[in-house]
Structure formats: C-alpha cells, structure tokens
Design an enzyme around this catalytic site. Structure first.
Site: not given
Lengths: 97, 194, 97
Positions: B99, B102, B104
């Site tokens: 990710c 961020c 995820c």
C-alpha cells in the site's frame, strides 16, 4: 520521471527516489501498548460514527513533511485523531498542549 | 527498528483519552475490549484458508471469488470489514501486495500489519523494484515469472494464495497450513517447502 | 454514479493527468505514478462511497471502482518487460484510451 512531473503529496511515496537505497528492514516487533491503544481508539470512534478511516487518512496526509517522516506510525494516527476530534468540536484545542 | 513513541505522544494520548472520557464519548474499558479483540486476529487464519483451498476445489473457488465469504466460512467475523480479494499465484505469475499511500492490509485474516509493511522503504520500493526487494529477502524469481505488484489503494484488502509446495500430496489441512507463512500471504515469500 | 460500470474487462483506459493536491486540501487514492498512464481494465470491483468526499465528511456518492493493470517498465524505466502493477482506481479518474 521527467523534471516537469508535478511533485507528489508527502504520503504518495510509491517509487520515491529517496528510499531507493534503503533496505526493507525485517522488523517483526509487534505494535506496542501505545500503538495498540491508538489503533483501538480509532476503531471505537469509527464505530460510534465520530470519524471515518478516510478522515483519519486526510489528517495523516496533512501532517507537515518533516514530521510525517519523523513520527512513528501510530504517532501519525494520534496526531490525526486528535486534530479531527478538535475539528469536530468533541474536545477542546488545549488537549494539544 | 521502529522507534518507541516520544514522551509527548504518550502524554497526548493520555490527555486525549481523558478529554474523551470526560465528555462521555469513550471509556478506557471500551478501548481495552476493542484492543483485546483486535489482538486475536493473526495470520493463522489466512494460512488455514489457503490450506483449505489447496485441498478443497469448491472452497478454492469461493476464496478466489469472494474472500470475505471464504473467511466467514472459516468462522471469522467479517462484520464491518472491507471486501477481501484473493490473488492466485501460478507458475507464471507472482503477486506482491503493498500500500504505497498508507498501510491497507487484510487485518481480519492476517492481524496487525508488520512494521516493515508500513515502512517508507517497503511502501516506496515494492512498487518500483519488486524483484530487488524480493531478492534482498531471499526470493529470486526467474524472468519467466511475471511479477504483479498489487498497490492496495482503495476499498478492497488483498491476500495472496501461494502455490502449494511439491511433495505435499496427502497432507491434511493443519500440516499444510504450517507451510503458509504471513510473508507468503503478502507475497514477499512463497510457501515453505515440504 | 452507482450505475452500471462504464468500462468492461479488457478496455484500454488512461488515468487522468490531474493533480488536485496542487489546488488545495484534498484526499485522493490515485497514486501519482499512474496519472496520465495507459492501463487495461481487469474487472470492476463494485461501487463504493467516494473517499475524496468521505475524507471531508461530505455526502459521498458511490463510484465504480476498478482493478486496472499497468506495465511496470514504461512507468519506471526499469524491471522486466512482463512485470505489471495492478491498482484500484475509481471511475471518475479514468477515460477511454
């Protein structure tokens, strides 16, 4: 990428040259008590309809770049959650001090 | 290694909790209960799902078409969790999940994301030089294998279905599950050899 | 916007070369490295409330989300020719290629 490519936002770090030579450290240490508590707090506030994960991300993304890279993962979360709770009027601004 | 939280962060959490409690918004007990619940999720769930898919063609089909239903079929509560997509590795295609924006991660079936998954180095490098990252971790894939990086950017969470190792014919699910590491479920490794 | 998906599996698409982060506060889930790039629709993943609105607690109409496949080599000028990147992209970021 060419020189006229716009500069991505701070958190948008896919392919960023500054980490090109940084090894991915095998850090398997589980989250500490602080991190797990911040994580649980976010979940509870979301369950109560007081914030969304999208708002959490928006708050993290608005942390100034030097702090974004200096703070730990759950420290960024806490900054964002606190700012959101202030923005929404659930707590007073002096909680930051 | 990830640095411990700064003293001012610890103090901020205490002040925020106190302020939220004073307003009657949350209680320490609620937070502790939620934390205990979150602590229970672990990669053993994902490993069990993979082992079942290796032995049960109908379950394999369910896993690849509706990961959330496949998790629920194993007794996992997926209420409120994002949809789960499962990506099948083959002799010619290897998936690697990251990710970049961020962190995820399919927490319901893998637990907390490890620190390296959340690190700036992994987030930035996995999408650009996946073969180098994999090689540093001891996985050298031949050129005949397509490396497909999956950048988890939106509403799904992604888990890899690794290939079943050779020499495991006749193994039961529990024994097979012991070969499925968390790293294999993210795609930074393959399942352990028999 | 939660109507039938506009793009079918296999359709050639281009990600909009748009940089909302230059115009002011925003929250977007389209990473910088695919903007302006051509890709192929793998499949629609369903319709989801638009995170660009959710992040600011605005009414968030549903948008179709797709898995879109890109070749790695043209993006980074490195990697093996057959290697790919698959990214979740919302329909309003996509146009016909």
């Amino acid at each position: 990428m060419s020189d006229d490519t716009p500069i991505p936002a701070t958190h948008d770090i896919g392919g960023l040259a500054r980490f090109h030579c940084t090894p991915v450290e095998h850090d398997e240490v589980p989250p500490d008590g602080f991190g797990r508590k911040v994580d649980a707090l976010r979940q509870v506030l979301a369950q109560k309809g007081l914030m969304t994960v999208d708002e959490l991300r928006r708050g993290i993304e608005s942390i100034p770049e030097p702090e974004y890279f200096a703070l730990g993962y759950y420290e960024r979360w806490l900054r964002s959650i606190t700012a959101l709770m202030i923005e929404k009027g659930h707590v007073q601004k002096d909680v930051m001090e | 290694m990830a640095a411990p939280p700064r003293p001012d962060s610890l103090a901020l959490l205490d002040r925020l909790m106190a302020a939220l409690e004073a307003k009657g918004i949350v209680t320490e007990a609620e937070i502790a209960e939620r934390q205990a619940n979150t602590d229970k999720a672990s990669p053993e769930t994902g490993a069990r799902m993979v082992a079942k898919a290796w032995t049960d063609p109908a379950y394999r089909q369910l896993l690849l078409t509706d990961g959330k239903a496949a998790a629920e079929a194993m007794g996992v509560s997926m209420a409120g969790a994002p949809p789960l997509g499962v990506l099948e590795n083959t002799p010619t295609r290897h998936h690697l999940v990251v990710c970049t924006l961020c962190s995820c991660y399919p927490r319901a079936v893998l637990g907390y994301p490890p620190n390296w998954y959340k690190s700036f180095a992994y987030r930035s490098r996995a999408v650009r030089e996946p073969r180098a990252v994999l090689a540093e971790w001891g996985l050298n894939l031949p050129d005949s294998v397509e490396v497909r990086v999956v950048d988890s950017t939106a509403d799904y969470r992604w888990m890899v279905l690794p290939m079943r190792p050779a020499g495991t014919e006749g193994w039961d699910e529990a024994r097979l599950a012991s070969l499925v590491t968390r790293d294999a479920l993210v795609g930074v490794a393959v399942a352990k050899p028999a | 916007m939660s109507d039938a998906p506009r793009f079918a599996p296999g359709a050639a698409v281009r990600v909009k070369d748009d940089w909302p982060e230059r115009r002011g506060p925003c929250h977007i889930r389209t990473p910088h490295y695919i903007r302006g790039r051509r890709g192929t629709i793998v499949r629609p993943l369903g319709a989801f409330a638009n995170p660009e609105d959710l992040a600011f607690a605005r009414p968030a109409p549903k948008r179709t989300l797709y898995h879109v496949l890109f070749e790695q080599e043209p993006i980074w000028h490195e990697g093996k020719p057959a290697d790919t990147i698959m990214v979740e992209v919302f329909e309003h970021w996509l146009e016909e290629a």
